[in-house]
Write a protein that holds these residues in place. Structure first.
Motif, PDB file in Angstrom:
ATOM      1  N   ILE A   6       1.301  -0.830  -0.149  1.00  0.00           N
ATOM      2  CA  ILE A   6       0.160  -0.178  -0.326  1.00  0.00           C
ATOM      3  C   ILE A   6       0.571   0.694   0.407  1.00  0.00           C
ATOM      4  O   ILE A   6       1.101   2.112  -0.174  1.00  0.00           O
ATOM      5  N   GLY A   9       1.197   3.864  -2.004  1.00  0.00           N
ATOM      6  CA  GLY A   9       0.309   5.094  -2.683  1.00  0.00           C
ATOM      7  C   GLY A   9       0.831   6.107  -2.102  1.00  0.00           C
ATOM      8  O   GLY A   9       0.389   7.551  -2.819  1.00  0.00           O
ATOM      9  N   GLY A 131      -3.055  10.227   3.678  1.00  0.00           N
ATOM     10  CA  GLY A 131      -3.026   9.002   3.120  1.00  0.00           C
ATOM     11  C   GLY A 131      -2.082   7.733   3.606  1.00  0.00           C
ATOM     12  O   GLY A 131      -2.106   7.214   4.769  1.00  0.00           O
ATOM     13  N   ALA A 134      -4.498   7.079   6.909  1.00  0.00           N
ATOM     14  CA  ALA A 134      -4.649   5.878   6.815  1.00  0.00           C
ATOM     15  C   ALA A 134      -3.966   4.796   6.600  1.00  0.00           C
ATOM     16  O   ALA A 134      -4.639   4.126   7.224  1.00  0.00           O
ATOM     17  N   ASP A 135      -2.752   5.096   6.088  1.00  0.00           N
ATOM     18  CA  ASP A 135      -1.838   3.851   5.674  1.00  0.00           C
ATOM     19  C   ASP A 135      -1.065   3.208   6.999  1.00  0.00           C
ATOM     20  O   ASP A 135      -1.621   1.671   7.970  1.00  0.00           O
ATOM     21  N   THR A 138      -4.036   1.772   9.519  1.00  0.00           N
ATOM     22  CA  THR A 138      -4.306   0.181   9.539  1.00  0.00           C
ATOM     23  C   THR A 138      -3.115  -0.353  10.107  1.00  0.00           C
ATOM     24  O   THR A 138      -3.367  -1.105  10.447  1.00  0.00           O
ATOM     25  N   VAL A 150      -9.583   8.105   5.280  1.00  0.00           N
ATOM     26  CA  VAL A 150      -9.248   7.325   3.943  1.00  0.00           C
ATOM     27  C   VAL A 150     -10.522   8.784   3.177  1.00  0.00           C
ATOM     28  O   VAL A 150     -10.081   9.350   2.543  1.00  0.00           O
ATOM     29  N   ARG A 165      -6.262   3.814  -2.059  1.00  0.00           N
ATOM     30  CA  ARG A 165      -6.956   3.212  -0.302  1.00  0.00           C
ATOM     31  C   ARG A 165      -7.904   2.629   0.317  1.00  0.00           C
ATOM     32  O   ARG A 165      -8.108   1.694   1.061  1.00  0.00           O
ATOM     33  N   TYR A 168      -8.811  -0.677  -0.804  1.00  0.00           N
ATOM     34  CA  TYR A 168      -7.958  -1.765   0.541  1.00  0.00           C
ATOM     35  C   TYR A 168      -8.953  -1.464   2.333  1.00  0.00           C
ATOM     36  O   TYR A 168      -9.319  -2.744   2.708  1.00  0.00           O
TER      37      TYR A 168
END
Length: 399
Positions: A6, A9, A131, A134-135, A138, A150, A165, A168
């Protein structure tokens, strides 16, 4: 599926930072009619060494190069560029976003979340920071927080990075239809060869993990038509060939993949395919890559927990899995700990983590297989998918 890839991204959301377009500086030669001179970051920093945003952009570029090349030495270069940027202005959102991206690349997700949050506080309209947040959330197991980040990114800058994202997040909730829809949005929005390849590759991965090898192979081929140098799609073709039983074809493809990009994931997949074909797996390069990543500050207990559970010492696998889960208690880490405990002869302890890994409804064939095996070991009724190949677990992992 996209547990670590991911971070591709990051390259997409940061891409606008990497080339500085100058309409004011004198070009070295006459530009084409109507075209501005495109000044490289190195040129700009030579001219303006106090430009903290250019230093931050250079750091982000190095983070991206680490991903693209598989060379963790770029993380050290990124650290230097971002340190220079922070000395010039440690409160700028671009600098903080770069630092967050570096922390994420090194799998320091708590630091990545903290730095991304600071970047957002400095600039609430900076989509790239959302972004990375969010990663990181997660990976920290905070799926609700990740979805919130996201959603905010979608509102600020709907595009390939945000749609990927969102896909996912839907996949982790067990909603494959929603995941596919967002990837189709990403594909429709993509225009550059790299973005087209990226979205097509993940559409292939979604099909692969649903057991549709033909559709997966078609998407991988389309990704390579858009961008022939896109190695993940070539690895996808190798994966699909191996799972379909075409082992000679798969090994030929893996030889090219690991020559281009010797990431641990690909090296493990290649080794398992060799074993399946009756050959000996050589883990020498894998061990060398582990040492290189460690030297560059990358903490990756997850890979070694998974690898050692399947191909090494289960007790060491448990130690790595516990370390990973303590830092990043996400679904993938829970599955890795469950499987390591099972392989170490502790299915009763494993079941708790297997239940956690499957609690959201995520339809992943590997975690489903792991839970079924653990429940069977405890005398419970559990169905193992007859189409799942337990001799190729890395090929079913969250690539």
């Amino acid at each position: 599926m996209r547990a670590f890839a991911i971070f591709a991204g990051i390259a997409l959301v940061g891409a606008a930072l990497f080339t500085i377009v100058s309409f004011t500086s004198a070009p070295a030669g006459p530009p084409a009619a109507g075209q501005p001179h495109r000044e490289t970051l190195q040129e700009r920093l030579k001219r303006l060494p106090g430009d903290h945003r250019a230093w931050a952009a250079l750091g982000l570029q190095y983070v991206d190069q680490a991903r693209v090349t598989g060379d963790p030495a770029y993380y050290t270069k990124a650290e230097g560029a971002l340190a220079t940027a922070a000395k010039l202005d440690d409160r700028d959102d671009t600098v903080l976003t770069g630092q967050a991206a570096l922390a994420a690349g090194r799998h320091e997700f708590a630091d990545a979340a903290r730095l991304a949050r600071r970047a957002i506080d400095a600039n609430p309209y900076g989509a790239p920071a959302y972004g990375i947040l969010a990663d990181a959330r997660t990976q920290l197991g905070d799926l609700k927080g990740a979805k919130g980040a996201v959603d905010r990114m979608l509102g600020l800058r709907p595009g390939v990075a945000a749609f990927a994202r969102a896909s996912y997040a839907a996949e982790l909730r067990g909603d494959r239809d929603e995941a596919r829809k967002y990837l189709e949005y990403a594909h429709a929005d993509a225009w550059s060869p790299a973005d087209l390849a990226y979205s097509r590759y993940y559409l292939g991965e979604l099909a692969l993990h649903a057991g549709d090898l033909k559709t997966a192979a078609d998407w991988y081929a389309q990704a390579l038509r858009a961008y022939p140098a896109y190695t993940p799609a070539l690895a996808g073709q190798a994966r699909a060939a191996a799972l379909a039983g075409r082992l000679t074809e798969a090994l030929d493809l893996y030889d090219t993949v690991v020559q281009r990009l010797p990431l641990p994931q690909y090296l493990i997949e290649q080794g398992e395919t060799r074993i399946k074909a009756g050959q000996r797996a050589d883990w020498t390069l894998l061990e060398a890559q582990r040492d290189l990543f460690q030297a560059a500050g990358v903490r990756d207990d997850l890979t070694w927990a998974e690898f050692l559970a399947d191909h090494g010492d289960p007790a060491q696998a448990v130690a790595h899995a516990r370390a990973e889960y303590a830092r990043n208690p996400n679904l993938v880490a829970a599955d890795a700990l469950a499987w390591a405990l099972f392989k170490a002869g502790k299915p009763a302890q494993a079941l708790r983590y297997a239940k956690e890994a499957t609690a959201t409804g995520w339809q992943n064939p590997l975690i489903t297989y792991h839970r079924a095996r653990i429940e069977q070991a405890l005398g419970r009724s559990a169905r193992v998918d007859p189409d799942f190949d337990p001799t190729l677990p890395a090929l079913a992992r969250f690539s």
